[in-house]
Every structure is written in C-alpha cells, then in structure tokens.
Design a protein around this motif. Structure first.
Motif, PDB file in Angstrom:
ATOM      1  N   ASP A  49      41.112  42.527  36.750  1.00 37.76           N
ATOM      2  CA  ASP A  49      41.800  43.426  37.677  1.00 37.76           C
ATOM      3  C   ASP A  49      41.476  43.038  39.120  1.00 37.76           C
ATOM      4  O   ASP A  49      40.394  43.339  39.639  1.00 37.76           O
ATOM      5  CB  ASP A  49      41.375  44.871  37.402  1.00 37.76           C
ATOM      6  N   GLY A  50      42.419  42.394  39.779  1.00 36.15           N
ATOM      7  CA  GLY A  50      42.236  41.941  41.151  1.00 36.15           C
ATOM      8  C   GLY A  50      41.994  43.074  42.125  1.00 36.15           C
ATOM      9  O   GLY A  50      41.236  42.927  43.084  1.00 36.15           O
ATOM     10  N   GLU A  51      42.641  44.215  41.909  1.00 33.86           N
ATOM     11  CA  GLU A  51      42.441  45.360  42.807  1.00 33.86           C
ATOM     12  C   GLU A  51      41.004  45.874  42.733  1.00 33.86           C
ATOM     13  O   GLU A  51      40.397  46.198  43.755  1.00 33.86           O
ATOM     14  CB  GLU A  51      43.430  46.475  42.481  1.00 33.86           C
ATOM     15  N   GLU A  52      40.457  45.965  41.523  1.00 33.05           N
ATOM     16  CA  GLU A  52      39.078  46.419  41.369  1.00 33.05           C
ATOM     17  C   GLU A  52      38.116  45.445  42.046  1.00 33.05           C
ATOM     18  O   GLU A  52      37.202  45.865  42.773  1.00 33.05           O
ATOM     19  CB  GLU A  52      38.710  46.546  39.891  1.00 33.05           C
ATOM     20  N   LEU A  53      38.321  44.145  41.845  1.00 35.01           N
ATOM     21  CA  LEU A  53      37.434  43.156  42.457  1.00 35.01           C
ATOM     22  C   LEU A  53      37.559  43.169  43.977  1.00 35.01           C
ATOM     23  O   LEU A  53      36.546  43.071  44.683  1.00 35.01           O
ATOM     24  CB  LEU A  53      37.715  41.764  41.897  1.00 35.01           C
ATOM     25  N   GLN A  54      38.777  43.315  44.487  1.00 35.51           N
ATOM     26  CA  GLN A  54      38.963  43.379  45.934  1.00 35.51           C
ATOM     27  C   GLN A  54      38.279  44.611  46.514  1.00 35.51           C
ATOM     28  O   GLN A  54      37.679  44.553  47.588  1.00 35.51           O
ATOM     29  CB  GLN A  54      40.448  43.362  46.300  1.00 35.51           C
ATOM     30  N   TRP A  55      38.344  45.730  45.810  1.00 36.16           N
ATOM     31  CA  TRP A  55      37.667  46.946  46.254  1.00 36.16           C
ATOM     32  C   TRP A  55      36.154  46.700  46.325  1.00 36.16           C
ATOM     33  O   TRP A  55      35.496  47.122  47.284  1.00 36.16           O
ATOM     34  CB  TRP A  55      37.981  48.104  45.301  1.00 36.16           C
ATOM     35  N   LEU A  56      35.589  46.007  45.327  1.00 37.96           N
ATOM     36  CA  LEU A  56      34.153  45.701  45.336  1.00 37.96           C
ATOM     37  C   LEU A  56      33.789  44.765  46.490  1.00 37.96           C
ATOM     38  O   LEU A  56      32.744  44.924  47.119  1.00 37.96           O
ATOM     39  CB  LEU A  56      33.725  45.091  43.997  1.00 37.96           C
ATOM     40  N   ILE A  57      34.656  43.791  46.772  1.00 43.57           N
ATOM     41  CA  ILE A  57      34.432  42.894  47.910  1.00 43.57           C
ATOM     42  C   ILE A  57      34.437  43.692  49.204  1.00 43.57           C
ATOM     43  O   ILE A  57      33.534  43.566  50.040  1.00 43.57           O
ATOM     44  CB  ILE A  57      35.496  41.776  47.948  1.00 43.57           C
ATOM     45  N   ASP A  58      35.450  44.538  49.392  1.00 44.82           N
ATOM     46  CA  ASP A  58      35.567  45.354  50.608  1.00 44.82           C
ATOM     47  C   ASP A  58      34.387  46.312  50.770  1.00 44.82           C
ATOM     48  O   ASP A  58      33.968  46.599  51.896  1.00 44.82           O
ATOM     49  CB  ASP A  58      36.883  46.142  50.606  1.00 44.82           C
ATOM     50  N   ALA A  59      33.842  46.787  49.651  1.00 43.61           N
ATOM     51  CA  ALA A  59      32.706  47.713  49.688  1.00 43.61           C
ATOM     52  C   ALA A  59      31.376  46.983  49.888  1.00 43.61           C
ATOM     53  O   ALA A  59      30.332  47.633  50.018  1.00 43.61           O
ATOM     54  CB  ALA A  59      32.663  48.529  48.396  1.00 43.61           C
ATOM     55  N   GLY A  60      31.392  45.655  49.893  1.00 37.03           N
ATOM     56  CA  GLY A  60      30.161  44.885  50.058  1.00 37.03           C
ATOM     57  C   GLY A  60      29.341  44.781  48.786  1.00 37.03           C
ATOM     58  O   GLY A  60      28.157  44.440  48.832  1.00 37.03           O
ATOM     59  N   SER A  61      29.958  45.055  47.630  1.00 38.87           N
ATOM     60  CA  SER A  61      29.248  45.011  46.348  1.00 38.87           C
ATOM     61  C   SER A  61      29.492  43.723  45.574  1.00 38.87           C
ATOM     62  O   SER A  61      28.900  43.516  44.519  1.00 38.87           O
ATOM     63  CB  SER A  61      29.671  46.200  45.477  1.00 38.87           C
ATOM     64  N   LEU A  62      30.403  42.876  46.088  1.00 42.97           N
ATOM     65  CA  LEU A  62      30.717  41.604  45.435  1.00 42.97           C
ATOM     66  C   LEU A  62      30.884  40.536  46.504  1.00 42.97           C
ATOM     67  O   LEU A  62      31.645  40.717  47.447  1.00 42.97           O
ATOM     68  CB  LEU A  62      32.010  41.731  44.610  1.00 42.97           C
ATOM     69  N   ILE A  63      30.120  39.455  46.369  1.00 41.55           N
ATOM     70  CA  ILE A  63      30.199  38.322  47.293  1.00 41.55           C
ATOM     71  C   ILE A  63      30.699  37.129  46.500  1.00 41.55           C
ATOM     72  O   ILE A  63      30.165  36.831  45.424  1.00 41.55           O
ATOM     73  CB  ILE A  63      28.814  37.998  47.886  1.00 41.55           C
ATOM     74  N   ILE A  64      31.701  36.438  47.012  1.00 43.14           N
ATOM     75  CA  ILE A  64      32.257  35.259  46.343  1.00 43.14           C
ATOM     76  C   ILE A  64      31.793  33.991  47.061  1.00 43.14           C
ATOM     77  O   ILE A  64      31.892  33.892  48.289  1.00 43.14           O
ATOM     78  CB  ILE A  64      33.804  35.296  46.340  1.00 43.14           C
ATOM     79  N   VAL A  65      31.291  33.027  46.295  1.00 43.55           N
ATOM     80  CA  VAL A  65      30.940  31.703  46.811  1.00 43.55           C
ATOM     81  C   VAL A  65      31.934  30.730  46.181  1.00 43.55           C
ATOM     82  O   VAL A  65      31.893  30.481  44.971  1.00 43.55           O
ATOM     83  CB  VAL A  65      29.493  31.304  46.448  1.00 43.55           C
ATOM     84  N   ASN A  66      32.855  30.204  46.993  1.00 44.86           N
ATOM     85  CA  ASN A  66      33.903  29.304  46.513  1.00 44.86           C
ATOM     86  C   ASN A  66      33.506  27.842  46.675  1.00 44.86           C
ATOM     87  O   ASN A  66      32.555  27.515  47.378  1.00 44.86           O
ATOM     88  CB  ASN A  66      35.206  29.551  47.286  1.00 44.86           C
TER      89      ASN A  66
END
Length: 181
Positions: A49-66
C-alpha cells in the motif's frame, strides 16, 4: 514409516500451494536496490500500500535508502540438543542478515550512517529488482562502515548490514509504485 515419539509432536501437513492457490511465476530475481528502515514501534499493515508507506515517510517513521546493492544472506540456524536420548537436534530460530553496499560516500552520507547505526529499528522494507518489497517485521540492528581498497581503481563504499532473529523468512509483497527509487 517413522512414528513420532509422542502423538502430540505430530502436526497436520499443509498442501503445497499450486495453480489457483497462489501466483504461478516460476522464479523471481534476486537483488535489492533500496531499503526502508522503520522506527521502533512502527508496523506496516500492508507493505504493498503506497499510501500507507507514504504516510509513514511523511510522519518520519520510515526512511528510504535508494540506489544500493543489497542481498539477503543465508540464515544461520540456532539449534538445541535433543531433549531425549533418541531425539534429533532441533532448529529453534535463525540469525538473519541483509547486507548492502552504498556507493554514495559524501560527508553527509557518512555522517548519516554514523548517526543511524546507533539506533534499533522496528523493521525494514527491502525493494527488490523483481518489483517486490520484502517486509521484515522484527526488531533490527544496523551496522555500517566506510570501506575501500588499497588502490585507486575501486570506489569507496558504505558496507552496511541489518541483523535480526526470526524462525520465519521475511515475506515478499508486490511493491507499491512511487515509493522506492
């Protein structure tokens, strides 16, 4: 035909999923090009679920290393001795690792890894080259170090590793669009 020592050690066997029970792709490619680190106390309901992951990113709970070069290492079995004279060694858990190389070694990136390796994480999302995202729903520990060769023909890199303990393999899901680069 072997009989179990005691009947309560026996289990009902589940059939192997075939045909309409699951996807029918014969093989998936290996390699992971991004990792998402979840803050402690954070769980993901649906890794696809992209919306759930984006919400976690926006909340500072998920950091992505590409743009990494990563792989799941073979797990190491943790066993106990037999509990009866005629028993066999039993696997009770696995030590697991996800290892990656990050060739972005600027001052800011090295400082970021220096800060992040002091933390525990609530889980991770591994973005695969096959378009899947593998969810590790366990507490993780990050180790990372700047490394390089003794000559000027090889790029410097951050060698990093996530470590956790789990009897079960992490499960792959369809990756959501637009989250991993």
């Amino acid at each position: 035909m072997a009989n179990c020592v005691k009947p309560y050690y026996c289990y009902t066997l589940e059939g192997y999923p075939t045909g309409s029970d699951c996807d029918t792709q014969d093989e998936y490619l290996s390699g992971w090009s991004a990792v998402g680190l979840l803050a402690c106390g954070t769980t993901v309901t649906d890794p696809s679920d992209g919306e759930e992951l984006q919400w976690l990113i926006d909340a500072g709970s998920l950091i992505i290393v590409n743009n990494i070069k990563g792989g799941l290492d073979e797990p190491s079995a943790l066993t106990i001795d037999p509990t009866t004279s005629c028993g066999v060694t039993k696997t009770i858990n696995y030590d697991r690792t996800f290892t990656w190389e990050d060739y972005k070694t600027s001052k800011e990136v090295v400082e970021w890894y220096n800060e992040m390796k002091a933390n525990n994480y609530g889980g991770a999302l591994l973005y695969g080259c096959d378009g899947t995202v593998t969810y590790i729903n366990q507490e993780l520990r990050l180790t990372a170090a700047l490394s390089g060769e003794n000559n000027n023909s090889v790029a410097k890199r951050i060698s990093a590793q996530l470590a956790w303990r789990d009897i079960n393999d992490p499960v792959p899901y369809d990756a959501p669009a637009g989250i991993f680069g």
